[in-house]
Motif scaffolding. Structure first.
Motif, PDB file in Angstrom:
ATOM      1  N   ASP A  36       0.794  -1.065   0.094  1.00 35.90           N
ATOM      2  CA  ASP A  36      -0.093  -0.123  -0.134  1.00 35.90           C
ATOM      3  C   ASP A  36       0.931   1.316   0.083  1.00 35.90           C
ATOM      4  O   ASP A  36       0.475   2.360  -0.812  1.00 35.90           O
ATOM      5  CB  ASP A  36      -0.921  -0.073   1.174  1.00 35.90           C
ATOM      6  CG  ASP A  36      -2.226  -0.922   0.910  1.00 35.90           C
ATOM      7  OD1 ASP A  36      -2.495  -1.104  -0.233  1.00 35.90           O
ATOM      8  OD2 ASP A  36      -2.697  -1.446   2.093  1.00 35.90           O
ATOM      9  N   TYR A  47       0.581   3.881  -3.092  1.00 37.87           N
ATOM     10  CA  TYR A  47       0.285   5.155  -2.867  1.00 37.87           C
ATOM     11  C   TYR A  47       1.714   6.201  -2.925  1.00 37.87           C
ATOM     12  O   TYR A  47       1.400   7.421  -3.590  1.00 37.87           O
ATOM     13  CB  TYR A  47      -0.241   5.609  -1.425  1.00 37.87           C
ATOM     14  CG  TYR A  47      -1.695   5.290  -1.372  1.00 37.87           C
ATOM     15  CD1 TYR A  47      -2.837   6.200  -1.518  1.00 37.87           C
ATOM     16  CD2 TYR A  47      -2.018   4.000  -1.262  1.00 37.87           C
ATOM     17  CE1 TYR A  47      -3.830   5.831  -1.344  1.00 37.87           C
ATOM     18  CE2 TYR A  47      -3.306   3.542  -1.242  1.00 37.87           C
ATOM     19  CZ  TYR A  47      -4.517   4.501  -1.222  1.00 37.87           C
ATOM     20  OH  TYR A  47      -5.870   4.142  -1.110  1.00 37.87           O
ATOM     21  N   GLU A  69      -5.632  15.725  -3.506  1.00 39.44           N
ATOM     22  CA  GLU A  69      -5.450  14.313  -3.778  1.00 39.44           C
ATOM     23  C   GLU A  69      -4.165  13.911  -3.208  1.00 39.44           C
ATOM     24  O   GLU A  69      -3.980  13.097  -2.541  1.00 39.44           O
ATOM     25  CB  GLU A  69      -5.528  13.846  -5.191  1.00 39.44           C
ATOM     26  CG  GLU A  69      -5.516  12.594  -5.547  1.00 39.44           C
ATOM     27  CD  GLU A  69      -6.433  11.840  -4.999  1.00 39.44           C
ATOM     28  OE1 GLU A  69      -6.224  10.374  -4.871  1.00 39.44           O
ATOM     29  OE2 GLU A  69      -7.421  12.155  -4.581  1.00 39.44           O
ATOM     30  N   ARG A 106      -4.487  13.685   0.307  1.00 39.81           N
ATOM     31  CA  ARG A 106      -4.933  12.375   0.979  1.00 39.81           C
ATOM     32  C   ARG A 106      -4.218  11.332   0.720  1.00 39.81           C
ATOM     33  O   ARG A 106      -4.042  10.379   1.551  1.00 39.81           O
ATOM     34  CB  ARG A 106      -6.325  12.228  -0.120  1.00 39.81           C
ATOM     35  CG  ARG A 106      -7.386  13.064   0.446  1.00 39.81           C
ATOM     36  CD  ARG A 106      -8.643  13.032  -0.745  1.00 39.81           C
ATOM     37  NE  ARG A 106      -9.778  13.635  -0.341  1.00 39.81           N
ATOM     38  CZ  ARG A 106     -11.009  13.891  -1.087  1.00 39.81           C
ATOM     39  NH1 ARG A 106     -10.983  13.345  -2.442  1.00 39.81           N
ATOM     40  NH2 ARG A 106     -12.040  14.806  -0.470  1.00 39.81           N
ATOM     41  N   ILE A 107      -3.207  11.349  -0.318  1.00 33.78           N
ATOM     42  CA  ILE A 107      -2.336  10.254  -0.354  1.00 33.78           C
ATOM     43  C   ILE A 107      -1.229  10.344   0.578  1.00 33.78           C
ATOM     44  O   ILE A 107      -0.884   9.473   1.134  1.00 33.78           O
ATOM     45  CB  ILE A 107      -1.613  10.324  -1.801  1.00 33.78           C
ATOM     46  CG1 ILE A 107      -2.617  10.099  -2.790  1.00 33.78           C
ATOM     47  CG2 ILE A 107      -0.497   9.629  -2.131  1.00 33.78           C
ATOM     48  CD1 ILE A 107      -2.155  10.420  -4.499  1.00 33.78           C
ATOM     49  N   ASN A 146      -1.616  11.335   3.610  1.00 32.98           N
ATOM     50  CA  ASN A 146      -2.142  10.791   4.920  1.00 32.98           C
ATOM     51  C   ASN A 146      -2.391   9.380   4.756  1.00 32.98           C
ATOM     52  O   ASN A 146      -2.071   8.815   5.782  1.00 32.98           O
ATOM     53  CB  ASN A 146      -3.767  11.632   4.983  1.00 32.98           C
ATOM     54  CG  ASN A 146      -3.636  13.132   5.341  1.00 32.98           C
ATOM     55  OD1 ASN A 146      -2.546  13.439   5.788  1.00 32.98           O
ATOM     56  ND2 ASN A 146      -4.667  13.758   5.048  1.00 32.98           N
ATOM     57  N   SER A 147      -2.678   8.990   3.773  1.00 29.18           N
ATOM     58  CA  SER A 147      -2.914   7.460   3.535  1.00 29.18           C
ATOM     59  C   SER A 147      -1.397   6.822   3.777  1.00 29.18           C
ATOM     60  O   SER A 147      -1.335   5.883   4.463  1.00 29.18           O
ATOM     61  CB  SER A 147      -3.338   7.243   2.348  1.00 29.18           C
ATOM     62  OG  SER A 147      -4.585   7.356   2.016  1.00 29.18           O
ATOM     63  N   ILE A 196      -0.513   7.057   7.506  1.00 26.60           N
ATOM     64  CA  ILE A 196      -1.271   5.913   8.087  1.00 26.60           C
ATOM     65  C   ILE A 196      -0.737   4.318   7.942  1.00 26.60           C
ATOM     66  O   ILE A 196      -0.572   3.629   8.979  1.00 26.60           O
ATOM     67  CB  ILE A 196      -2.813   5.829   7.893  1.00 26.60           C
ATOM     68  CG1 ILE A 196      -3.491   7.120   8.331  1.00 26.60           C
ATOM     69  CG2 ILE A 196      -3.622   4.851   8.545  1.00 26.60           C
ATOM     70  CD1 ILE A 196      -4.872   7.345   7.828  1.00 26.60           C
ATOM     71  N   PHE A 197      -0.339   4.107   6.647  1.00 29.27           N
ATOM     72  CA  PHE A 197       0.030   2.950   6.416  1.00 29.27           C
ATOM     73  C   PHE A 197       1.356   2.686   7.074  1.00 29.27           C
ATOM     74  O   PHE A 197       1.681   1.641   7.549  1.00 29.27           O
ATOM     75  CB  PHE A 197       0.238   2.511   4.934  1.00 29.27           C
ATOM     76  CG  PHE A 197      -0.932   2.477   4.179  1.00 29.27           C
ATOM     77  CD1 PHE A 197      -2.254   2.015   4.746  1.00 29.27           C
ATOM     78  CD2 PHE A 197      -1.331   2.886   2.875  1.00 29.27           C
ATOM     79  CE1 PHE A 197      -3.435   1.745   4.203  1.00 29.27           C
ATOM     80  CE2 PHE A 197      -2.290   3.089   2.152  1.00 29.27           C
ATOM     81  CZ  PHE A 197      -3.627   2.699   2.930  1.00 29.27           C
TER      82      PHE A 197
END
Length: 437
Positions: free
Chosen positions: A152, A156, A204, A207-208, A210-211, A214-215
């Motif tokens: 992931d 990303y 976008e 958001r990427i 932030n993802s 988190i991962f």
């Protein structure tokens, strides 16, 4: 894996005199993540502790083969007694030596227990094996989870580069639009629409990011890496050599290597051995016995003799629980039912593993086809965007056409990134379902 390189990447250097701690940031291969998780994962530490506990249980069961040795020592005060006739008349005082002592030592060596001791040892060994298979199963689940988080982050990170590239291109087009607007050859509404595209691409990226954060946090926490570590995926992962034989071979390897199946088979062995233990209750226990006793005074004589009596003995003891003939029938029926359930569970797990392998194999083949399709899609989307862009510059296309072409290109490039990662993910999924991850 180069251990020195791994340690160098993990250690944070304390800056002299400042107390500030730097965060480790480096490229990790997936194998390095797996290696760190072997000792750093809290989940696996619990499993390792269970394995050690099961191993100690084997030692406890084996200790039952050793002889039982009991020793007793007592001292006390003996009060005087009395005698009477049978009708309680003619009372006479019977002096007894007041100081009493008793010592004894008894040794019992089991010779035959009907298989109870050997059976309990075998069950302890089987439970230790089951604990090891349970650890393997938890390790496989952990590795597959870590692989998903790792991929992931990789996906990303690639998506971010795609969005950044498209954002840079959109900003260039937007600059051209402003120049054309000043020349009177572009509409303000066209600029507004493209500014909306730029704004969406900027959102976008947020958001990427932030993802990815988190991962990364989940990956660091689960694997046991130092807090604050930033994992950068190894870009050579896409060059991974994936040997994917036919479905039949995968099914055969899963039947041999799957920890779930191994654990289920061990469960059947434990149930069968439990049946043997129940049958052992119907058999006598035979043991060698030896003892020594030293007691005083001798109270079995009248008047009592104020002396110590010592004697020893050696013999063969046999014990048999007659009530076990009744109780063991119910226990044996229960054990047989447990074995029947364990066999059914093995069949159920076998079917589930076979279906999982079949699905993973089909998905891997599908991901290969998808990659070829997405690669062609990017080529077509780029060709379409270039054509529409030139037509728009020549005043032969609308802004909506350019926006549609730009969005189609972005979508095609993102799908290509996803397709590349999906091949790796489905390969590790195949390894996971067969117990080879």
């Amino acid at each position: 894996m180069n251990n020195h390189r791994l340690l160098a990447g993990l250690l944070c250097v304390l800056l002299p005199g400042t107390g500030a701690v730097c965060h480790a940031q480096r490229v990790f291969t997936l194998d390095e993540i797996f290696t760190v998780a072997e000792t750093g994962s809290a989940q696996l530490r619990t499993s390792y502790a269970s394995e050690k506990e099961a191993q100690r249980e084997i030692n406890v069961s084996r200790a039952r083969r050793l002889p039982d040795i009991t020793a007793a020592l007592s001292v006390g005060y003996n009060g005087d007694g009395f005698t009477t006739k049978r009708d309680f008349s003619d009372y006479q005082k019977a002096p007894i030596p007041h100081f009493g002592n008793a010592m004894s030592v008894t040794v019992t060596q089991p010779v035959y227990t009907g298989g109870a001791i050997s059976g309990s040892i075998k069950i302890a060994e089987l439970k230790s094996t089951a604990s090891r298979f349970a650890t393997d199963m938890k390790r496989d689940n952990l590795r597959f989870h870590l692989a998903g988080l790792y991929l992931d982050i990789y996906k990303y990170s690639n998506l971010r580069r795609v969005v950044e590239s498209n954002l840079a291109a959109a900003r260039r087009v937007l600059g051209e639009m402003h120049a054309r607007y000043e020349q009177g050859t572009a509409l303000l509404n066209d600029i507004t629409r493209y500014e909306l595209l730029v704004s969406n691409l900027e959102l976008e990226i947020i958001r990427i990011d932030n993802s990815i954060s988190i991962f990364n946090e989940n990956l660091v926490t689960i694997s046991g890496l130092p807090s604050g570590t930033v994992v950068s995926p190894d870009t050579t992962l896409l060059d991974l050599t994936m040997e994917v034989p036919g479905l039949e071979q995968w099914q055969q390897e899963a039947a041999e290597a799957s920890p779930r199946l191994k654990l289920a088979r061990t469960g059947i062995d434990i149930s069968r051995k439990a049946e043997d233990l129940v049958r052992a209750e119907r058999r006598p226990n035979i043991g060698l016995e030896a003892g020594w006793s030293f007691n005083g005074p001798i109270l079995t004589d009248v008047p009592p003799i104020n002396r110590n009596l010592s004697y020893w003995y050696v013999g063969l003891g046999v014990k048999y629980n007659l009530l076990s003939l009744y109780k063991s029938n119910k226990s044996l029926a229960r054990s047989r039912a447990a074995t029947f359930v364990a066999r059914n569970e093995l069949d159920e797990i076998g079917q589930d593993v076979a279906m999982s392998v079949n699905e993973a194999h089909i998905r891997w083949q599908e991901s290969q086809t998808e990659l070829a399709t997405r690669d062609k899609g990017v080529e077509l989307a780029m060709r379409n965007y270039n054509t529409v862009s030139m037509r728009y510059s020549a005043g032969m296309a609308l802004i909506t056409d350019l926006l549609d072409a730009a969005n189609a290109r972005i979508d095609a490039e993102q799908q290509l990134v996803n397709a590349r990662i999906n091949i790796i993910y489905n390969y590790y999924r195949l390894l996971f379902t067969t117990g080879k991850i």
